[in-house]
Motif scaffolding. Structure first.
Motif, PDB file in Angstrom:
ATOM      1  N   THR A 104     -12.038  17.365 -10.452  1.00  0.00           N
ATOM      2  CA  THR A 104     -11.269  16.534  -9.511  1.00  0.00           C
ATOM      3  C   THR A 104     -11.059  15.116 -10.048  1.00  0.00           C
ATOM      4  OG1 THR A 104     -12.094  17.802  -7.613  1.00  0.00           O
ATOM      5  CG2 THR A 104     -11.226  15.593  -7.164  1.00  0.00           C
ATOM      6  N   ASN A 105      -9.804  14.734 -10.100  1.00  0.00           N
ATOM      7  CA  ASN A 105      -9.445  13.353 -10.476  1.00  0.00           C
ATOM      8  C   ASN A 105      -9.241  12.542  -9.206  1.00  0.00           C
ATOM      9  OD1 ASN A 105      -9.054  14.173 -13.289  1.00  0.00           O
ATOM     10  ND2 ASN A 105      -7.199  15.178 -12.499  1.00  0.00           N
ATOM     11  N   GLU A 106      -9.625  11.290  -9.272  1.00  0.00           N
ATOM     12  CA  GLU A 106      -9.401  10.414  -8.118  1.00  0.00           C
ATOM     13  C   GLU A 106      -8.866   9.076  -8.593  1.00  0.00           C
ATOM     14  OE1 GLU A 106     -12.256   9.892  -4.672  1.00  0.00           O
ATOM     15  OE2 GLU A 106     -12.431   7.912  -5.608  1.00  0.00           O
ATOM     16  N   VAL A 107      -7.844   8.614  -7.903  1.00  0.00           N
ATOM     17  CA  VAL A 107      -7.442   7.214  -8.073  1.00  0.00           C
ATOM     18  C   VAL A 107      -7.703   6.533  -6.736  1.00  0.00           C
ATOM     19  CG1 VAL A 107      -4.985   7.749  -7.633  1.00  0.00           C
ATOM     20  CG2 VAL A 107      -5.619   5.577  -8.681  1.00  0.00           C
ATOM     21  N   ARG A 108      -8.431   5.436  -6.811  1.00  0.00           N
ATOM     22  CA  ARG A 108      -8.836   4.721  -5.600  1.00  0.00           C
ATOM     23  C   ARG A 108      -8.101   3.382  -5.557  1.00  0.00           C
ATOM     24  NH1 ARG A 108     -14.227   4.513  -2.721  1.00  0.00           N
ATOM     25  NH2 ARG A 108     -14.546   6.389  -3.945  1.00  0.00           N
ATOM     26  N   LEU A 109      -7.298   3.207  -4.527  1.00  0.00           N
ATOM     27  CA  LEU A 109      -6.483   1.996  -4.380  1.00  0.00           C
ATOM     28  C   LEU A 109      -7.080   1.157  -3.254  1.00  0.00           C
ATOM     29  CD1 LEU A 109      -2.976   3.744  -4.403  1.00  0.00           C
ATOM     30  CD2 LEU A 109      -4.190   2.781  -6.352  1.00  0.00           C
ATOM     31  N   THR A 110      -7.369  -0.088  -3.548  1.00  0.00           N
ATOM     32  CA  THR A 110      -8.025  -0.931  -2.541  1.00  0.00           C
ATOM     33  C   THR A 110      -7.224  -2.191  -2.280  1.00  0.00           C
ATOM     34  OG1 THR A 110     -10.198  -0.164  -3.256  1.00  0.00           O
ATOM     35  CG2 THR A 110     -10.149  -2.199  -1.967  1.00  0.00           C
ATOM     36  N   LYS A 111      -7.087  -2.502  -1.002  1.00  0.00           N
ATOM     37  CA  LYS A 111      -6.506  -3.781  -0.571  1.00  0.00           C
ATOM     38  C   LYS A 111      -7.556  -4.457   0.307  1.00  0.00           C
ATOM     39  CE  LYS A 111      -2.298  -5.183  -0.633  1.00  0.00           C
ATOM     40  NZ  LYS A 111      -1.700  -5.969  -1.745  1.00  0.00           N
ATOM     41  N   GLY A 152       7.696   5.194 -16.414  1.00  0.00           N
ATOM     42  CA  GLY A 152       6.596   4.450 -17.000  1.00  0.00           C
ATOM     43  C   GLY A 152       6.212   3.195 -16.239  1.00  0.00           C
ATOM     44  N   LEU A 153       6.786   3.020 -15.045  1.00  0.00           N
ATOM     45  CA  LEU A 153       6.515   1.791 -14.293  1.00  0.00           C
ATOM     46  C   LEU A 153       5.490   1.979 -13.174  1.00  0.00           C
ATOM     47  CD1 LEU A 153      10.191   0.526 -13.899  1.00  0.00           C
ATOM     48  CD2 LEU A 153       8.456  -0.399 -15.423  1.00  0.00           C
ATOM     49  N   GLY A 154       5.160   3.223 -12.872  1.00  0.00           N
ATOM     50  CA  GLY A 154       4.330   3.506 -11.699  1.00  0.00           C
ATOM     51  C   GLY A 154       2.965   2.855 -11.738  1.00  0.00           C
ATOM     52  N   VAL A 155       2.287   2.932 -12.877  1.00  0.00           N
ATOM     53  CA  VAL A 155       0.941   2.368 -12.974  1.00  0.00           C
ATOM     54  C   VAL A 155       1.002   0.848 -12.863  1.00  0.00           C
ATOM     55  CG1 VAL A 155      -1.078   2.099 -14.452  1.00  0.00           C
ATOM     56  CG2 VAL A 155       0.057   4.322 -14.294  1.00  0.00           C
ATOM     57  N   GLN A 156       2.026   0.269 -13.476  1.00  0.00           N
ATOM     58  CA  GLN A 156       2.154  -1.191 -13.372  1.00  0.00           C
ATOM     59  C   GLN A 156       2.369  -1.616 -11.925  1.00  0.00           C
ATOM     60  OE1 GLN A 156       5.312  -3.119 -15.563  1.00  0.00           O
ATOM     61  NE2 GLN A 156       4.673  -5.121 -14.823  1.00  0.00           N
ATOM     62  N   ILE A 213       0.842  -1.208   0.000  1.00  0.00           N
ATOM     63  CA  ILE A 213       0.000   0.000   0.000  1.00  0.00           C
ATOM     64  C   ILE A 213       0.873   1.253   0.000  1.00  0.00           C
ATOM     65  CG2 ILE A 213      -1.662   1.326   1.372  1.00  0.00           C
ATOM     66  CD1 ILE A 213      -2.695  -1.473   2.377  1.00  0.00           C
ATOM     67  N   LYS A 214       1.918   1.246   0.816  1.00  0.00           N
ATOM     68  CA  LYS A 214       2.823   2.414   0.855  1.00  0.00           C
ATOM     69  C   LYS A 214       3.377   2.715  -0.528  1.00  0.00           C
ATOM     70  CE  LYS A 214       6.264   2.542   3.834  1.00  0.00           C
ATOM     71  NZ  LYS A 214       7.308   1.951   4.698  1.00  0.00           N
ATOM     72  N   MET A 215       3.823   1.671  -1.189  1.00  0.00           N
ATOM     73  CA  MET A 215       4.459   1.888  -2.483  1.00  0.00           C
ATOM     74  C   MET A 215       3.442   2.331  -3.532  1.00  0.00           C
ATOM     75  SD  MET A 215       7.080  -0.489  -4.583  1.00  0.00           S
ATOM     76  CE  MET A 215       8.094   0.314  -5.827  1.00  0.00           C
ATOM     77  N   ALA A 216       2.265   1.717  -3.531  1.00  0.00           N
ATOM     78  CA  ALA A 216       1.249   2.091  -4.525  1.00  0.00           C
ATOM     79  C   ALA A 216       0.830   3.548  -4.340  1.00  0.00           C
ATOM     80  CB  ALA A 216       0.048   1.155  -4.396  1.00  0.00           C
ATOM     81  N   VAL A 217       0.673   3.964  -3.093  1.00  0.00           N
ATOM     82  CA  VAL A 217       0.271   5.349  -2.830  1.00  0.00           C
ATOM     83  C   VAL A 217       1.395   6.310  -3.239  1.00  0.00           C
ATOM     84  CG1 VAL A 217      -0.353   6.987  -1.013  1.00  0.00           C
ATOM     85  CG2 VAL A 217      -1.365   4.707  -1.028  1.00  0.00           C
ATOM     86  N   ASP A 218       2.622   5.938  -2.956  1.00  0.00           N
ATOM     87  CA  ASP A 218       3.782   6.734  -3.375  1.00  0.00           C
ATOM     88  C   ASP A 218       3.757   6.914  -4.895  1.00  0.00           C
ATOM     89  OD1 ASP A 218       6.428   7.225  -4.454  1.00  0.00           O
ATOM     90  OD2 ASP A 218       7.278   6.729  -2.509  1.00  0.00           O
ATOM     91  N   GLU A 219       3.522   5.821  -5.622  1.00  0.00           N
ATOM     92  CA  GLU A 219       3.515   5.893  -7.094  1.00  0.00           C
ATOM     93  C   GLU A 219       2.374   6.775  -7.592  1.00  0.00           C
ATOM     94  OE1 GLU A 219       5.869   4.809  -8.908  1.00  0.00           O
ATOM     95  OE2 GLU A 219       6.919   3.477  -7.530  1.00  0.00           O
TER      96      GLU A 219
END
Lengths: 149, 136
Positions: free
Chosen positions: A128-135, A107-111, A41-47
């Motif tokens: 407003t743009n939103e990216v929602r990351l779920t675990k 170019g690796l962040g989304v992957q 989660i930390k890394m995905a949010v960082d990206e």
């Protein structure tokens, strides 16, 4: 487990990425997620935040908001900006060898986000743009292999 | 002076990340410490730029004390690897902690980079490459 929500706002500058990682880690630990899930989660949010800083905004004074929501089933992080939108339909999986041949990193962040999270969803409402990351917390009931919506 | 007792020079310390330089014969060893992200990546770029300027193309990145890496850091390795190989060298990555190695592995980096468990192994591989070239 009671639902909880926590928010953080940072200026659009890479020097604040460490603060975002610590914020997310704190709440993921409080939610008693495992070490691997916390790291992912930390890394995905960082990206996600790094992509906004690099691609959505031009001005470090613009804001990125990070909202953590925790409930019994999932740990969700919503990252919002008012910059240029990302269009996931235009994204394709990067080829490491081609990136190396081009002698340009990136170019690796989304992957990474798609690989590490159970769900990655993009939306835009108004400006407003939103990216929602779920675990998912356990059993991963809705796991979709990290597909981007 | 022993093999690993060379003077240790450190550049960049503006944040929770630093790059230390060591020399081992014709090999330049970069000791990464801390968290490598889009903010701190400029220090790694500066270190590899210095290697390029000094014509050091045989590079070992020691990640024993690297606690975190994001795509920004991974991208720098990708930006330099072809150049180093074309010059007859390589970037070998050694000593990664399990959580950091997992990120390299997830993205398929072991297909592109020589990633080994210990710095000594990377040194042996460089030495073997050199002997092979001298023999041929």
């Amino acid at each position: 487990m009671p639902e909880s929500a926590h928010s953080l706002s940072i200026p659009s500058a890479a020097q604040h990425l460490g603060k975002v990682r610590r914020f997310v880690e704190k709440h993921a630990r409080e939610a008693r997620l495992g070490e691997e899930a916390i790291a992912h989660i930390k890394m995905a949010v960082d990206e996600a935040c790094a992509n906004i800083i690099e691609h959505a905004y031009d001005d470090a004074r613009q804001k990125i908001s990070v909202l953590v929501r925790v409930d019994s089933e999932r740990f969700t992080v919503c990252i919002r900006d008012q910059g240029r939108s990302f269009h996931p339909e235009s994204w394709s999986k990067p080829n490491l060898f081609r990136i190396a041949e081009s002698r340009r990193g990136g170019g690796l962040g989304v992957q990474i986000m798609r690989s590490l999270m159970d769900q990655v969803e993009y939306s835009t409402q108004g400006d407003t743009n939103e990216v929602r990351l779920t675990k998912f917390r356990c059993g991963e009931p809705g796991r979709n292999g990290g597909k981007t919506a | 002076m022993g093999r690993h007792e060379k003077p240790h020079e450190t550049i960049g310390n503006m944040s929770n990340f630093s790059v230390g330089f060591r020399a081992e014969a014709h090999i330049r060893i970069l000791d990464l410490k801390g968290e490598l992200d889009a903010h701190t990546v400029s220090e790694l770029e500066a270190a590899l730029q210095k290697c390029r300027e000094d014509k050091n193309h045989h590079i070992i990145v020691n990640g024993e004390h690297l606690q975190y890496i994001s795509s920004a850091g991974l991208g720098v390795f990708m930006a330099y690897i072809e150049e180093m190989r074309e010059a007859g060298g390589d970037i070998k990555i050694a000593g990664l902690q399990a959580n950091v190695f997992n990120i390299f592995d997830l993205l398929g980096f072991p297909l592109l980079f020589d990633i080994v468990e210990a710095e000594e192994e990377a040194i042996r591989k460089f030495d073997a490459d050199r002997n092979e070239k001298n023999d041929s």
